[in-house]
Design a protein around this motif. Structure first.
Motif, mmCIF file in Angstrom:
data_model
loop_
_atom_site.group_PDB
_atom_site.id
_atom_site.type_symbol
_atom_site.label_atom_id
_atom_site.label_comp_id
_atom_site.label_asym_id
_atom_site.label_seq_id
_atom_site.Cartn_x
_atom_site.Cartn_y
_atom_site.Cartn_z
ATOM 1 N N GLY A 64 4.249 -3.348 30.934
ATOM 2 C CA GLY A 64 3.821 -4.728 30.867
ATOM 3 C C GLY A 64 3.185 -5.057 29.530
ATOM 4 O O GLY A 64 3.185 -4.249 28.602
ATOM 5 N N PRO A 65 2.581 -6.238 29.390
ATOM 6 C CA PRO A 65 2.035 -6.675 28.106
ATOM 7 C C PRO A 65 0.762 -5.933 27.716
ATOM 8 O O PRO A 65 -0.058 -5.575 28.556
ATOM 9 N N GLU A 66 0.626 -5.680 26.414
ATOM 10 C CA GLU A 66 -0.581 -5.097 25.854
ATOM 11 C C GLU A 66 -1.032 -5.935 24.669
ATOM 12 O O GLU A 66 -0.317 -6.811 24.202
ATOM 13 N N GLN A 67 -2.245 -5.667 24.201
ATOM 14 C CA GLN A 67 -2.777 -6.369 23.041
ATOM 15 C C GLN A 67 -2.825 -5.421 21.851
ATOM 16 O O GLN A 67 -3.207 -4.257 21.980
ATOM 17 N N GLU A 68 -2.420 -5.930 20.684
ATOM 18 C CA GLU A 68 -2.544 -5.152 19.458
ATOM 19 C C GLU A 68 -3.240 -6.009 18.412
ATOM 20 O O GLU A 68 -3.110 -7.236 18.408
ATOM 21 N N THR A 69 -3.979 -5.373 17.542
ATOM 22 C CA THR A 69 -4.716 -6.084 16.504
ATOM 23 C C THR A 69 -3.908 -6.077 15.215
ATOM 24 O O THR A 69 -3.498 -5.014 14.742
ATOM 25 N N ILE A 70 -3.689 -7.259 14.667
ATOM 26 C CA ILE A 70 -2.938 -7.404 13.424
ATOM 27 C C ILE A 70 -3.859 -8.005 12.367
ATOM 28 O O ILE A 70 -4.594 -8.963 12.639
ATOM 29 N N SER A 71 -3.829 -7.444 11.175
ATOM 30 C CA SER A 71 -4.658 -7.954 10.084
ATOM 31 C C SER A 71 -3.851 -7.965 8.790
ATOM 32 O O SER A 71 -2.855 -7.252 8.653
ATOM 33 N N ILE A 72 -4.298 -8.799 7.852
ATOM 34 C CA ILE A 72 -3.678 -8.883 6.529
ATOM 35 C C ILE A 72 -4.767 -8.701 5.495
ATOM 36 O O ILE A 72 -5.813 -9.346 5.556
ATOM 37 N N GLU A 73 -4.535 -7.794 4.547
ATOM 38 C CA GLU A 73 -5.531 -7.485 3.530
ATOM 39 C C GLU A 73 -4.875 -7.431 2.156
ATOM 40 O O GLU A 73 -3.679 -7.129 2.034
ATOM 41 N N ALA A 74 -5.656 -7.690 1.132
ATOM 42 C CA ALA A 74 -5.171 -7.560 -0.235
ATOM 43 C C ALA A 74 -4.919 -6.091 -0.552
ATOM 44 O O ALA A 74 -5.684 -5.206 -0.134
ATOM 45 N N LEU A 75 -3.850 -5.812 -1.252
ATOM 46 C CA LEU A 75 -3.498 -4.445 -1.629
ATOM 47 C C LEU A 75 -4.456 -3.923 -2.695
ATOM 48 O O LEU A 75 -4.726 -4.598 -3.694
ATOM 49 N N ARG A 76 -4.976 -2.727 -2.474
ATOM 50 C CA ARG A 76 -5.803 -2.068 -3.477
ATOM 51 C C ARG A 76 -4.902 -1.288 -4.435
ATOM 52 O O ARG A 76 -3.791 -0.879 -4.087
ATOM 53 N N GLU A 77 -5.393 -1.048 -5.627
ATOM 54 C CA GLU A 77 -4.583 -0.351 -6.621
ATOM 55 C C GLU A 77 -4.237 1.066 -6.182
ATOM 56 O O GLU A 77 -3.160 1.581 -6.515
ATOM 57 N N ASP A 78 -5.124 1.690 -5.406
ATOM 58 C CA ASP A 78 -4.832 3.050 -4.954
ATOM 59 C C ASP A 78 -3.839 3.076 -3.783
ATOM 60 O O ASP A 78 -3.534 4.145 -3.245
ATOM 61 N N GLN A 79 -3.306 1.912 -3.395
ATOM 62 C CA GLN A 79 -2.339 1.834 -2.311
ATOM 63 C C GLN A 79 -0.930 1.512 -2.799
ATOM 64 O O GLN A 79 -0.051 1.193 -1.991
ATOM 65 N N LEU A 80 -0.681 1.625 -4.108
ATOM 66 C CA LEU A 80 0.623 1.251 -4.634
ATOM 67 C C LEU A 80 1.744 2.140 -4.109
ATOM 68 O O LEU A 80 2.864 1.674 -3.894
ATOM 69 N N GLU A 81 1.474 3.414 -3.896
ATOM 70 C CA GLU A 81 2.499 4.297 -3.315
ATOM 71 C C GLU A 81 2.824 3.862 -1.891
ATOM 72 O O GLU A 81 3.982 3.884 -1.470
ATOM 73 N N LEU A 82 1.784 3.459 -1.156
ATOM 74 C CA LEU A 82 1.993 2.960 0.201
ATOM 75 C C LEU A 82 2.826 1.683 0.166
ATOM 76 O O LEU A 82 3.767 1.513 0.962
ATOM 77 N N TYR A 83 2.472 0.774 -0.742
ATOM 78 C CA TYR A 83 3.261 -0.446 -0.885
ATOM 79 C C TYR A 83 4.725 -0.110 -1.194
ATOM 80 O O TYR A 83 5.655 -0.685 -0.600
ATOM 81 N N ALA A 84 4.942 0.808 -2.141
ATOM 82 C CA ALA A 84 6.301 1.156 -2.540
ATOM 83 C C ALA A 84 7.089 1.760 -1.373
ATOM 84 O O ALA A 84 8.291 1.518 -1.235
ATOM 85 N N ALA A 85 6.418 2.543 -0.544
ATOM 86 C CA ALA A 85 7.093 3.133 0.614
ATOM 87 C C ALA A 85 7.542 2.037 1.584
ATOM 88 O O ALA A 85 8.666 2.067 2.112
ATOM 89 N N ILE A 86 6.673 1.046 1.822
ATOM 90 C CA ILE A 86 7.044 -0.068 2.708
ATOM 91 C C ILE A 86 8.161 -0.880 2.074
ATOM 92 O O ILE A 86 9.111 -1.301 2.752
ATOM 93 N N HIS A 87 8.068 -1.103 0.778
ATOM 94 C CA HIS A 87 9.094 -1.838 0.044
ATOM 95 C C HIS A 87 10.459 -1.185 0.246
ATOM 96 O O HIS A 87 11.439 -1.861 0.588
ATOM 97 N N CYS A 88 10.527 0.120 0.023
ATOM 98 C CA CYS A 88 11.808 0.829 0.129
ATOM 99 C C CYS A 88 12.283 0.915 1.577
ATOM 100 O O CYS A 88 13.441 0.580 1.885
ATOM 101 N N ARG A 89 11.420 1.347 2.470
ATOM 102 C CA ARG A 89 11.837 1.551 3.857
ATOM 103 C C ARG A 89 12.076 0.229 4.580
ATOM 104 O O ARG A 89 12.884 0.166 5.509
#
Length: 285
Positions: free
Chosen positions: A142-167
């Motif tokens: 049945g239905p569940e609740q999930e928390t969604i948030s949006i945050e500014a990308l930090r410079e130390d997260q560029l590899e993470l951004y690139a992984a999301i970009h590619c995948r």
């Protein structure tokens, strides 16, 4: 409410926003020490030619801003790319590309190989809530609740951004280092803003905003396949529309494939169809 009305001036603003973000992006990549991607930018009249030696994809080797006055420059533009061993694609925007210009492209051996949609909206204040609950259907429970948030990308997260970009776009993981390097020069650069969206604390999507000359461009967005159909793309749109409004932009523009999920999300976000432009590719490749 989208108060902007269709006009030749509006079409020119939409095209200008696309040229401006691409110009700033390619200049930033070109200005990396030693220009490792071999970026060149050349103008022929109104036409702006983008080229990269190491990035063969059409987005980095395309001609924008082509107008009727450039009809006799097509051969020179083709030679610019031929001398660099690269095929070229032209973009033709309705109302700015005349029948004579299209005929010239045909005579040069080009054909309309694809179409792409440009959407626009007059930025307004959006309910940019940092985190919210989203109802999802849990398999067999049945239905569940999930928390969604949006945050500014930090410079130390560029590899993470690139992984999301590619995948999120179907590119191989081998491209992650290059994507990270080419976006590192944009992170913190005036006009650019990167976002990550999270589901229960896990990074699931990314979006990018560029603003210049009172115009905003939604230059990129992607959601990982496992997190699609949760409204993440729409939330990324709302966050960027809100930021464009905060920066005083009079228009925000995004590109998408016609009738794609991104097209539908932009429509739900209040964006209107600006135009459907054609991409012209040479028959012999």
């Amino acid at each position: 409410m989208n108060a902007l009305q269709p006009s030749l001036a509006l079409i020119r603003d939409i095209e200008a926003s696309e040229i401006e973000f691409m110009m700033d992006r390619m200049e930033a990549i070109r200005d990396r020490p030693g220009n490792p991607e071999g970026v060149e930018i050349e103008r022929f009249g109104n036409a702006v030619c983008f080229y990269s030696k190491t990035m063969p994809w059409p987005a980095f080797n395309t001609v924008k801003g082509l107008a009727e006055a450039d009809a006799d420059r097509i051969d020179s533009i083709v030679a610019f790319y031929r001398d660099r061993g690269r095929a070229v694609q032209f973009e033709a925007v309705p109302a700015l590309a005349s029948s004579n210009l299209l005929r010239k492209l045909t005579e040069a051996g080009f054909y309309p190989s694809g179409i792409h949609t440009s959407m626009y909206v007059q930025p307004e204040r959006r309910e940019a809530v940092p985190a919210y609950l989203n109802s999802v259907q849990a398999s067999g429970r049945g239905p569940e609740q999930e928390t969604i948030s949006i945050e500014a990308l930090r410079e130390d997260q560029l590899e993470l951004y690139a992984a999301i970009h590619c995948r999120g776009t179907g590119l191989p993981d081998a491209g992650i280092p290059s994507v990270a390097a080419n976006n590192q020069v944009l992170h913190g650069r005036p006009g650019w803003q990167f976002y990550l969206t999270y589901v229960d604390g896990v990074a699931a999507g990314a979006g990018v905003l560029f603003t210049q000359n009172n115009k905003a461009s939604f230059t990129f967005a992607a959601v990982l396949p496992a997190y699609r159909n949760r409204g993440l793309h729409r939330r990324l749109l709302d966050a960027r529309i809100d930021e464009a409004h905060r920066r005083g932009c009079g228009i925000a523009v995004g590109q998408c494939a016609y009738l794609s999920q991104s097209h539908r999300d932009m429509d739900r976000a209040g964006m209107k169809l600006g135009y459907v432009r054609t991409t012209w590719t040479r028959l012999d490749g």
